[in-house]
Design a protein around this motif. Sequence first.
Motif, PDB file in Angstrom:
ATOM      1  N   ARG A 138       0.835  -1.205   0.000  1.00  0.00           N
ATOM      2  CA  ARG A 138       0.000   0.000   0.000  1.00  0.00           C
ATOM      3  C   ARG A 138       0.872   1.258   0.000  1.00  0.00           C
ATOM      4  N   SER A 139       1.890   1.274   0.849  1.00  0.00           N
ATOM      5  CA  SER A 139       2.743   2.469   0.926  1.00  0.00           C
ATOM      6  C   SER A 139       3.513   2.680  -0.376  1.00  0.00           C
ATOM      7  N   VAL A 152      -2.774   4.649 -10.319  1.00  0.00           N
ATOM      8  CA  VAL A 152      -3.612   3.682  -9.597  1.00  0.00           C
ATOM      9  C   VAL A 152      -4.847   4.431  -9.127  1.00  0.00           C
ATOM     10  N   GLU A 153      -5.989   4.062  -9.687  1.00  0.00           N
ATOM     11  CA  GLU A 153      -7.229   4.746  -9.317  1.00  0.00           C
ATOM     12  C   GLU A 153      -7.777   4.254  -7.982  1.00  0.00           C
ATOM     13  N   GLY A 157      -8.299  -1.683  -4.059  1.00  0.00           N
ATOM     14  CA  GLY A 157      -8.675  -2.703  -5.040  1.00  0.00           C
ATOM     15  C   GLY A 157      -7.477  -3.279  -5.767  1.00  0.00           C
ATOM     16  N   THR A 158      -6.418  -2.506  -5.865  1.00  0.00           N
ATOM     17  CA  THR A 158      -5.224  -2.943  -6.576  1.00  0.00           C
ATOM     18  C   THR A 158      -4.385  -3.920  -5.745  1.00  0.00           C
ATOM     19  N   LEU A 159      -4.425  -3.788  -4.420  1.00  0.00           N
ATOM     20  CA  LEU A 159      -3.634  -4.671  -3.551  1.00  0.00           C
ATOM     21  C   LEU A 159      -3.903  -6.154  -3.831  1.00  0.00           C
ATOM     22  N   PRO A 160      -5.158  -6.611  -3.748  1.00  0.00           N
ATOM     23  CA  PRO A 160      -5.385  -8.034  -3.992  1.00  0.00           C
ATOM     24  C   PRO A 160      -5.128  -8.442  -5.438  1.00  0.00           C
TER      25      PRO A 160
END
Length: 194
Positions: A138-139, A152-153, A157-160
């Motif tokens: 995340r960071s 990254v919008e 949601g992008t993490l998984p």
Amino acid sequence: MPRISAGSLEEHRVDLRRRVFDAFAELVGERGYDATSMAAIAERAGIGRTAIYHHFPDKAAVVVAFAGHETDRYVARLREVLGATDDPVERLRTYVRHHLAADEEFHLGLGPRLVGMLSTEARQEIRAHVGAVEEVLRSILIDGVASGTMVVEDVEGTLPLIHACLGPRHLPPRTIESFVLRAVGAAGPGHAVR
């Protein structure tokens, strides 16, 4: 009173937990989770059959503690390798490479099938440990967006999605790395995929 096999009670606990975790990982690798009993873990760890219950009430508690231990080791090593650069794209590249390479060293692949056998409480405890790894990613993504080197919008949601990309072990690491970097718009002119 149990015998202490180290210089202090704390050293004894650390050593005992290490032996239990090593035994657990070996036995699950050899037999699978269902065929691994607390008695087998205790025997392999070289501790008394009833002594293990003074530290872990059941096999699910071993799994949760093991997951926490492995995650702590993984995150410490990950932060160490990420410390080599401040560039978010290079940090993401390093994150992906480390994750793909570290699978051999760290026993993080408890797998959805195994985790699915655990109680809701145990699954939530394991999920809390996974959050430490997600916080690192995340960071990186937040820094990438702030620096303009990533697009990254929806960070959450992008993490998984990124972690799902890191799962297939039959693909070449370079292919996975290239895909992840391109997915976040990080494979631009100054950051060619190598």
